[in-house]
Design a protein around this motif. Structure first.
Motif, PDB file in Angstrom:
ATOM      1  N   ALA A 242       0.823  -1.222   0.115  1.00 52.15           N
ATOM      2  CA  ALA A 242      -0.048   0.089   0.125  1.00 52.15           C
ATOM      3  C   ALA A 242       0.854   1.424   0.002  1.00 52.15           C
ATOM      4  O   ALA A 242       0.584   2.194  -0.754  1.00 52.15           O
ATOM      5  N   LEU A 243       1.944   1.369   0.720  1.00 47.77           N
ATOM      6  CA  LEU A 243       2.987   2.284   0.697  1.00 47.77           C
ATOM      7  C   LEU A 243       3.580   2.624  -0.574  1.00 47.77           C
ATOM      8  O   LEU A 243       3.490   3.927  -1.006  1.00 47.77           O
TER       9      LEU A 243
ATOM     10  N   LEU B 123      -8.245  -5.472   4.709  1.00 48.53           N
ATOM     11  CA  LEU B 123      -7.070  -4.495   4.666  1.00 48.53           C
ATOM     12  C   LEU B 123      -6.347  -4.437   3.388  1.00 48.53           C
ATOM     13  O   LEU B 123      -5.722  -3.409   3.075  1.00 48.53           O
ATOM     14  N   SER B 124      -6.206  -5.391   2.748  1.00 48.51           N
ATOM     15  CA  SER B 124      -5.450  -5.512   1.640  1.00 48.51           C
ATOM     16  C   SER B 124      -6.057  -4.699   0.506  1.00 48.51           C
ATOM     17  O   SER B 124      -5.453  -4.566  -0.552  1.00 48.51           O
ATOM     18  N   HIS B 125      -7.300  -4.445   0.605  1.00 50.99           N
ATOM     19  CA  HIS B 125      -7.912  -3.569  -0.314  1.00 50.99           C
ATOM     20  C   HIS B 125      -7.193  -2.113  -0.541  1.00 50.99           C
ATOM     21  O   HIS B 125      -7.205  -1.706  -1.666  1.00 50.99           O
ATOM     22  N   CYS B 126      -6.510  -1.805   0.488  1.00 47.30           N
ATOM     23  CA  CYS B 126      -5.884  -0.357   0.197  1.00 47.30           C
ATOM     24  C   CYS B 126      -4.701  -0.673  -0.615  1.00 47.30           C
ATOM     25  O   CYS B 126      -4.194   0.279  -0.901  1.00 47.30           O
ATOM     26  N   ALA B 127      -4.086  -1.928  -0.571  1.00 47.35           N
ATOM     27  CA  ALA B 127      -3.047  -1.993  -1.665  1.00 47.35           C
ATOM     28  C   ALA B 127      -3.404  -2.542  -2.919  1.00 47.35           C
ATOM     29  O   ALA B 127      -2.781  -2.058  -3.764  1.00 47.35           O
ATOM     30  N   PHE B 128      -4.654  -2.988  -3.145  1.00 44.39           N
ATOM     31  CA  PHE B 128      -5.184  -3.214  -4.387  1.00 44.39           C
ATOM     32  C   PHE B 128      -5.787  -1.618  -5.373  1.00 44.39           C
ATOM     33  O   PHE B 128      -5.842  -1.704  -6.446  1.00 44.39           O
ATOM     34  N   ASN B 129      -6.397  -0.848  -4.414  1.00 44.73           N
ATOM     35  CA  ASN B 129      -6.886   0.262  -5.067  1.00 44.73           C
ATOM     36  C   ASN B 129      -5.944   0.918  -5.908  1.00 44.73           C
ATOM     37  O   ASN B 129      -6.619   1.610  -6.879  1.00 44.73           O
TER      38      ASN B 129
ATOM     39  N   SER C 197      -6.312   8.345   2.133  1.00 46.48           N
ATOM     40  CA  SER C 197      -6.986   7.576   3.073  1.00 46.48           C
ATOM     41  C   SER C 197      -6.386   6.140   2.976  1.00 46.48           C
ATOM     42  O   SER C 197      -5.934   5.812   4.382  1.00 46.48           O
ATOM     43  N   ASP C 198      -5.841   5.561   2.353  1.00 47.59           N
ATOM     44  CA  ASP C 198      -5.389   4.291   2.199  1.00 47.59           C
ATOM     45  C   ASP C 198      -3.741   4.451   2.571  1.00 47.59           C
ATOM     46  O   ASP C 198      -3.252   3.479   3.369  1.00 47.59           O
TER      47      ASP C 198
END
Length: 377
Positions: free
Chosen positions: A59-60, A311-317, A96-97
């Motif tokens: 995500a970072l 939580l992994s959704h913030c890395a997929f976005n 946000s992510d």
């Protein structure tokens, strides 16, 4: 029946956690002996830190790249209202992510050792966690609604002027979600686990109203954090596909359908299992399902896994809403070329490359009215 306090992501099964606390381990008496918690505890110690750090890294990197490209584009336009609506929502989604990802290492440390950051950091970290969970899914709904307006109703009049209204809409979302996260500021604290002696950061409601508070928060999470965004996305993307079917070629229809299915399915895969288990836990609290050791054990393990999946959704976005756009990839490639040029190319070569970029697509009429970072732009 005796119940322990939670010490991980909340499953919602205890009376002292909220929807976004970190694991719930419930101990209650079945027949004469209490259920064993050792397997759940050992599994969570091994699984949670690895999952959180992996999500944090992905995500970072992804969201930082999105923010760098957006910043580069904004600097070339010299106006905060030069984005399309979707670009504005994508910018806030990435922020946000990224904030959500930055919270995860704190709880990874909690799992490998214990909470060592104090009560103040505990409250802030918990509030930021809840804040960005709510904000992220609501910004996803806003993106789908904006694409619906742009494609189905062809709303493009005053596009640049209206992006300032999008900033206001984003501010409203942030403020509302900040209000929802105030629960963490009020009730989150650092406690010592019974039987383990470790300090953990969790929500601790008053004993008189703990069950009511937890059920209310679970219902609110289910509506705002999953149900409402999912309905908005389904409605908007179905209408978008129907509109494209009457105006696009067969190849464009297939590509659009694949993209729409991917967006919806990733959201469902990430968040549906977690919310299904939370709903099961709510039914347990209401006494509609009989409690057993095996069911509680399955819920404890399942919610640890499914919440990390959510939580992994913030890395997929960034992949789904940024890198999939042709113009975004083009701008990212130009940024990478500029960085490589600054490192190894002669000054006159960098100047020529910069001149070509400045007179390129940024100044075109097409780029004025389309999104540089949008899905299906």
């Amino acid at each position: 029946m005796t119940t322990t306090k939670a010490y991980g992501f909340s499953t919602g099964m205890t009376a002292n956690t909220d929807d976004y606390d970190y694991l719930n381990i419930t101990e209650y008496e079945d027949s004469a002996a209490p259920c064993s918690l050792s397997e759940v505890w050992q599994f969570t110690q091994l699984y949670a830190p690895v999952a959180y750090i992996l999500v944090f890294i992905l995500a970072l990197v992804g969201n930082t790249l999105v923010l760098c490209v957006v910043r580069r584009y904004r600097r070339s336009r010299h106006s905060p209202c030069s984005f399309s609506l979707t670009d504005t929502f994508l910018l806030h989604l990435s922020i946000s992510d990224l904030l959500l990802a930055l919270i995860l290492p704190f709880f990874a440390v909690q799992w490998t050792h214990e909470w060592v950051f104090g009560v103040g950091v505990c409250k802030v970290a918990g509030a930021l966690f809840s804040l960005n969970i709510y904000c992220g899914v609501l910004f996803l709904a806003c993106i789908s609604f904006d694409r619906y307006l742009a494609i189905v109703h062809a709303v493009q009049t005053g596009w640049r002027r209206n992006t300032c209204l999008a900033q206001v809409a984003c501010a409203v979302i942030w403020v509302c979600c900040l209000g929802l996260s105030a629960v963490d500021i009020q009730f989150r604290t650092v406690v010592q686990l019974q039987g383990h002696g470790r300090l953990v950061c969790l929500i601790q409601y008053s004993t008189e109203s703990s069950d009511k508070w937890q059920l209310a928060m679970q219902l609110l999470n289910l509506i705002l954090g999953f149900g409402l965004p999912l309905l908005v996305m389904l409605y908007c993307y179905i209408r978008i596909f129907r509109s494209l079917c009457s105006t696009s070629s067969r190849r464009q229809k297939r590509r659009s359908l694949r993209l729409i299915i991917t967006l919806v399915m990733v959201f469902l895969v990430c968040w549906a299992p977690y919310n299904a288990l939370k709903m099961t836990d709510s039914l347990l609290k209401l006494g509609l399902i009989s409690q057993t050791c095996s069911l509680n054990h399955a819920l404890d393990i399942g919610i640890v896994v499914t919440e990390s999946l959510g939580l992994s959704h913030c890395a997929f976005n960034p992949l789904l809403y940024g890198f999939v756009g042709v113009k975004f990839r083009r701008e990212l490639a130009q940024m990478c070329k500029a960085l490589l040029g600054c490192v190894g190319l002669p000054r006159w070569t960098r100047s020529q490359g910069s001149s070509r970029r400045t007179t390129g697509s940024f100044s075109s009429v097409e780029s004025e009215n389309t999104s540089y970072f949008s899905v299906m732009a």
